[in-house]
Design a protein around this motif. Structure first.
Motif, PDB file in Angstrom:
ATOM      1  N   LEU A  59     -20.075 -50.398 -25.286  1.00  0.00           N
ATOM      2  CA  LEU A  59     -20.191 -50.037 -23.914  1.00  0.00           C
ATOM      3  C   LEU A  59     -21.616 -49.633 -23.687  1.00  0.00           C
ATOM      4  CD1 LEU A  59     -16.992 -48.446 -22.972  1.00  0.00           C
ATOM      5  CD2 LEU A  59     -17.573 -50.672 -22.409  1.00  0.00           C
ATOM      6  N   GLU A  60     -22.602 -50.029 -22.556  1.00  0.00           N
ATOM      7  CA  GLU A  60     -23.740 -49.560 -22.270  1.00  0.00           C
ATOM      8  C   GLU A  60     -23.691 -48.319 -21.406  1.00  0.00           C
ATOM      9  OE1 GLU A  60     -26.490 -50.406 -23.744  1.00  0.00           O
ATOM     10  OE2 GLU A  60     -25.888 -52.072 -25.150  1.00  0.00           O
ATOM     11  N   ALA A  61     -22.480 -48.330 -20.655  1.00  0.00           N
ATOM     12  CA  ALA A  61     -22.376 -47.383 -19.386  1.00  0.00           C
ATOM     13  C   ALA A  61     -21.071 -47.453 -19.069  1.00  0.00           C
ATOM     14  CB  ALA A  61     -23.413 -47.588 -18.228  1.00  0.00           C
ATOM     15  N   VAL A  62     -20.668 -46.227 -18.317  1.00  0.00           N
ATOM     16  CA  VAL A  62     -19.158 -46.236 -17.531  1.00  0.00           C
ATOM     17  C   VAL A  62     -19.601 -46.019 -16.122  1.00  0.00           C
ATOM     18  CG1 VAL A  62     -17.052 -44.859 -17.341  1.00  0.00           C
ATOM     19  CG2 VAL A  62     -18.101 -45.423 -19.514  1.00  0.00           C
ATOM     20  N   ALA A  63     -18.846 -46.755 -15.331  1.00  0.00           N
ATOM     21  CA  ALA A  63     -19.169 -46.425 -13.727  1.00  0.00           C
ATOM     22  C   ALA A  63     -17.682 -46.016 -13.063  1.00  0.00           C
ATOM     23  CB  ALA A  63     -19.496 -47.841 -13.093  1.00  0.00           C
ATOM     24  N   ILE A  64     -17.919 -45.087 -12.351  1.00  0.00           N
ATOM     25  CA  ILE A  64     -16.741 -44.303 -11.537  1.00  0.00           C
ATOM     26  C   ILE A  64     -16.913 -44.698 -10.101  1.00  0.00           C
ATOM     27  CG2 ILE A  64     -17.751 -42.167 -11.761  1.00  0.00           C
ATOM     28  CD1 ILE A  64     -14.080 -42.966 -12.030  1.00  0.00           C
ATOM     29  N   SER A  65     -15.774 -44.948  -9.663  1.00  0.00           N
ATOM     30  CA  SER A  65     -15.393 -44.915  -7.970  1.00  0.00           C
ATOM     31  C   SER A  65     -15.632 -43.417  -7.517  1.00  0.00           C
ATOM     32  CB  SER A  65     -14.574 -45.475  -7.680  1.00  0.00           C
ATOM     33  OG  SER A  65     -14.208 -45.621  -5.907  1.00  0.00           O
ATOM     34  N   GLN A  66     -16.522 -43.179  -6.823  1.00  0.00           N
ATOM     35  CA  GLN A  66     -16.835 -41.529  -6.782  1.00  0.00           C
ATOM     36  C   GLN A  66     -16.095 -40.885  -5.615  1.00  0.00           C
ATOM     37  OE1 GLN A  66     -21.063 -41.407  -5.776  1.00  0.00           O
ATOM     38  NE2 GLN A  66     -20.653 -41.934  -3.764  1.00  0.00           N
ATOM     39  N   GLY A  67     -15.360 -41.779  -4.616  1.00  0.00           N
ATOM     40  CA  GLY A  67     -14.674 -41.273  -3.371  1.00  0.00           C
ATOM     41  C   GLY A  67     -15.257 -41.716  -2.168  1.00  0.00           C
ATOM     42  N   PRO A  68     -14.590 -41.206  -1.159  1.00  0.00           N
ATOM     43  CA  PRO A  68     -13.581 -40.194  -1.098  1.00  0.00           C
ATOM     44  C   PRO A  68     -12.671 -40.816  -1.461  1.00  0.00           C
ATOM     45  CG  PRO A  68     -14.247 -41.233   1.248  1.00  0.00           C
ATOM     46  CD  PRO A  68     -15.244 -41.704   0.085  1.00  0.00           C
ATOM     47  N   GLY A  69     -11.290 -40.201  -1.494  1.00  0.00           N
ATOM     48  CA  GLY A  69      -9.866 -40.475  -1.904  1.00  0.00           C
ATOM     49  C   GLY A  69      -8.963 -39.379  -2.436  1.00  0.00           C
ATOM     50  N   SER A  70      -8.068 -39.742  -3.004  1.00  0.00           N
ATOM     51  CA  SER A  70      -7.068 -38.851  -3.615  1.00  0.00           C
ATOM     52  C   SER A  70      -7.897 -37.762  -4.397  1.00  0.00           C
ATOM     53  CB  SER A  70      -6.021 -39.770  -4.339  1.00  0.00           C
ATOM     54  OG  SER A  70      -5.449 -38.638  -5.240  1.00  0.00           O
ATOM     55  N   TYR A  71      -7.656 -36.564  -4.226  1.00  0.00           N
ATOM     56  CA  TYR A  71      -8.360 -35.447  -5.268  1.00  0.00           C
ATOM     57  C   TYR A  71      -7.662 -35.837  -6.572  1.00  0.00           C
ATOM     58  CZ  TYR A  71      -9.280 -30.813  -6.543  1.00  0.00           C
ATOM     59  OH  TYR A  71      -9.687 -29.758  -7.391  1.00  0.00           O
ATOM     60  N   THR A  72      -6.384 -35.877  -6.871  1.00  0.00           N
ATOM     61  CA  THR A  72      -5.823 -35.960  -7.948  1.00  0.00           C
ATOM     62  C   THR A  72      -6.528 -37.046  -8.762  1.00  0.00           C
ATOM     63  OG1 THR A  72      -3.991 -34.646  -7.591  1.00  0.00           O
ATOM     64  CG2 THR A  72      -3.732 -36.072  -9.524  1.00  0.00           C
ATOM     65  N   GLY A  73      -6.151 -38.351  -7.878  1.00  0.00           N
ATOM     66  CA  GLY A  73      -6.863 -39.569  -8.475  1.00  0.00           C
ATOM     67  C   GLY A  73      -8.230 -39.660  -8.966  1.00  0.00           C
ATOM     68  N   LEU A  74      -9.201 -39.017  -8.193  1.00  0.00           N
ATOM     69  CA  LEU A  74     -10.494 -39.064  -8.351  1.00  0.00           C
ATOM     70  C   LEU A  74     -10.731 -37.809  -9.671  1.00  0.00           C
ATOM     71  CD1 LEU A  74     -12.098 -38.576  -4.870  1.00  0.00           C
ATOM     72  CD2 LEU A  74     -12.476 -40.399  -6.250  1.00  0.00           C
ATOM     73  N   ARG A  75      -9.951 -36.783  -9.563  1.00  0.00           N
ATOM     74  CA  ARG A  75     -10.133 -35.860 -11.002  1.00  0.00           C
ATOM     75  C   ARG A  75     -10.020 -36.650 -12.035  1.00  0.00           C
ATOM     76  NH1 ARG A  75     -13.384 -31.996 -10.629  1.00  0.00           N
ATOM     77  NH2 ARG A  75     -12.341 -30.730 -12.157  1.00  0.00           N
ATOM     78  N   ILE A  76      -8.710 -37.590 -12.132  1.00  0.00           N
ATOM     79  CA  ILE A  76      -8.248 -38.078 -13.341  1.00  0.00           C
ATOM     80  C   ILE A  76      -9.280 -39.086 -13.767  1.00  0.00           C
ATOM     81  CG2 ILE A  76      -6.585 -39.713 -14.555  1.00  0.00           C
ATOM     82  CD1 ILE A  76      -4.641 -38.272 -12.687  1.00  0.00           C
ATOM     83  N   GLY A  77      -9.893 -40.035 -12.660  1.00  0.00           N
ATOM     84  CA  GLY A  77     -10.973 -40.954 -13.294  1.00  0.00           C
ATOM     85  C   GLY A  77     -12.287 -40.416 -13.733  1.00  0.00           C
ATOM     86  N   VAL A  78     -12.590 -39.280 -13.022  1.00  0.00           N
ATOM     87  CA  VAL A  78     -14.156 -38.871 -13.209  1.00  0.00           C
ATOM     88  C   VAL A  78     -13.857 -38.080 -14.502  1.00  0.00           C
ATOM     89  CG1 VAL A  78     -15.575 -36.924 -12.764  1.00  0.00           C
ATOM     90  CG2 VAL A  78     -14.663 -38.599 -10.950  1.00  0.00           C
ATOM     91  N   SER A  79     -12.893 -37.457 -14.859  1.00  0.00           N
ATOM     92  CA  SER A  79     -12.715 -36.820 -16.141  1.00  0.00           C
ATOM     93  C   SER A  79     -12.751 -37.652 -17.326  1.00  0.00           C
ATOM     94  CB  SER A  79     -11.320 -35.854 -16.226  1.00  0.00           C
ATOM     95  OG  SER A  79     -11.332 -34.950 -15.355  1.00  0.00           O
ATOM     96  N   SER A  80     -11.894 -38.920 -17.105  1.00  0.00           N
ATOM     97  CA  SER A  80     -12.049 -39.820 -18.202  1.00  0.00           C
ATOM     98  C   SER A  80     -13.217 -40.567 -18.297  1.00  0.00           C
ATOM     99  CB  SER A  80     -11.004 -40.957 -17.869  1.00  0.00           C
ATOM    100  OG  SER A  80      -9.594 -40.494 -17.747  1.00  0.00           O
ATOM    101  N   ALA A  81     -14.058 -40.813 -17.354  1.00  0.00           N
ATOM    102  CA  ALA A  81     -15.354 -41.509 -17.551  1.00  0.00           C
ATOM    103  C   ALA A  81     -16.381 -40.562 -18.126  1.00  0.00           C
ATOM    104  CB  ALA A  81     -15.919 -41.877 -15.937  1.00  0.00           C
ATOM    105  N   LYS A  82     -16.354 -39.081 -17.487  1.00  0.00           N
ATOM    106  CA  LYS A  82     -17.237 -38.283 -18.440  1.00  0.00           C
ATOM    107  C   LYS A  82     -16.884 -37.975 -19.856  1.00  0.00           C
ATOM    108  CE  LYS A  82     -18.450 -34.904 -14.534  1.00  0.00           C
ATOM    109  NZ  LYS A  82     -18.456 -33.634 -14.182  1.00  0.00           N
ATOM    110  N   GLY A  83     -15.386 -38.062 -20.220  1.00  0.00           N
ATOM    111  CA  GLY A  83     -15.218 -37.991 -21.691  1.00  0.00           C
ATOM    112  C   GLY A  83     -15.925 -39.137 -22.519  1.00  0.00           C
ATOM    113  N   LEU A  84     -15.507 -40.016 -21.876  1.00  0.00           N
ATOM    114  CA  LEU A  84     -16.290 -41.389 -22.728  1.00  0.00           C
ATOM    115  C   LEU A  84     -17.551 -41.300 -22.771  1.00  0.00           C
ATOM    116  CD1 LEU A  84     -14.096 -44.242 -21.072  1.00  0.00           C
ATOM    117  CD2 LEU A  84     -13.839 -43.500 -23.345  1.00  0.00           C
ATOM    118  N   CYS A  85     -18.534 -41.029 -21.629  1.00  0.00           N
ATOM    119  CA  CYS A  85     -19.735 -40.977 -21.591  1.00  0.00           C
ATOM    120  C   CYS A  85     -20.247 -39.855 -22.716  1.00  0.00           C
ATOM    121  CB  CYS A  85     -20.396 -40.539 -20.425  1.00  0.00           C
ATOM    122  SG  CYS A  85     -20.154 -41.827 -18.869  1.00  0.00           S
ATOM    123  N   TYR A  86     -19.767 -38.650 -22.613  1.00  0.00           N
ATOM    124  CA  TYR A  86     -19.942 -37.453 -23.467  1.00  0.00           C
ATOM    125  C   TYR A  86     -20.007 -38.098 -25.049  1.00  0.00           C
ATOM    126  CZ  TYR A  86     -20.808 -33.585 -20.800  1.00  0.00           C
ATOM    127  OH  TYR A  86     -21.207 -32.622 -19.681  1.00  0.00           O
TER     128      TYR A  86
END
Length: 219
Positions: A59-86
């Motif tokens: 993988l060269e990068a991870v892209a995340i849908s940033q919102g707006p939208g569900s608070y919980t859904g966004l938190r789950i997606g962003v947390s997962s994306a950040k973890g992979l990037c780290y």
């Protein structure tokens, strides 16, 4: 060759895609009434990689849908994306969720009005031209029969928020695209690759989703 993992969790749709140079290789998604992000997101990621013989190291990068939208859904997606990037030391790309929703239809004239349900009679919305250029800023708005009277052209409505207002927005200028309900990671591929080429990355440590409101749990 740039292999990018795209993650979209801003709505009830848990959606993940793999893309190579902006072309979707494969996509897995599931929309359920009670959300499935916590259970399905990492399963989908693992399955996509294994089924396409791609390792995390590719993988060269991870892209995340940033919102707006569900608070919980966004938190789950962003947390997962950040973890992979780290873990992989790769960049994070953020894509506007309403832009993804708009790009699921093609029009020759008029405007595209993507709407994400924000409960009751409120939606998250924006307006795009036929080339997907944003012509009105994203906002949370309450819809009534007087909404969008200032627009004198055909308005194409998409998203789970749009369907609530068929009995309210009855002017012939409103065209409802019922088959387009949720944003999908499938539409992220070309957008994330363009940002990757232009090095338009967000800070992995400090990036926060675009909640638009202080707290929203879509039900």
């Amino acid at each position: 060759m740039a292999i990018i993992l795209n993650i979209e969790t801003a709505t009830k749709n848990c959606s993940v895609s793999l893309a190579n140079d902006g072309i979707t290789i494969a996509c897995k998604e599931l929309a359920t009434a009670h959300f499935s992000h916590a259970e399905k997101l990492h399963v989908f990621i693992t399955e996509l990689l294994e089924e396409n013989n791609i390792q995390y190291a590719h993988l060269e990068a991870v892209a995340i849908s940033q919102g707006p939208g569900s608070y919980t859904g966004l938190r789950i997606g962003v947390s997962s994306a950040k973890g992979l990037c780290y873990a992989l030391n790769i960049p994070l790309i953020a894509i506007d969720t309403l832009q993804l929703l708009a790009q699921q239809i093609t029009i020759e004239s008029g405007s595209i009005l993507p709407m994400i349900d924000a409960r009751r009679r409120e939606v998250f919305s924006s307006i795009y031209d036929p080339n997907y250029n944003q012509i009105r800023a994203t906002q949370a708005e309450i819809i009534d029969e007087n909404s969008y009277q200032e627009i004198n052209e055909t308005i194409h409505l998409v998203g789970d928020g749009a369907g609530k207002f068929k009995d309210t927005l009855t002017d012939p200028k409103f065209v409802f695209h019922d088959t387009v309900v949720y944003p999908s990671a499938n539409e992220m591929s070309s957008l994330s690759f363009e940002k990757f080429q232009n090095s338009e990355f967000v800070d992995v440590a400090y990036f926060e989703p675009f909640y638009l409101k202080d707290f929203l749990l879509v039900k």
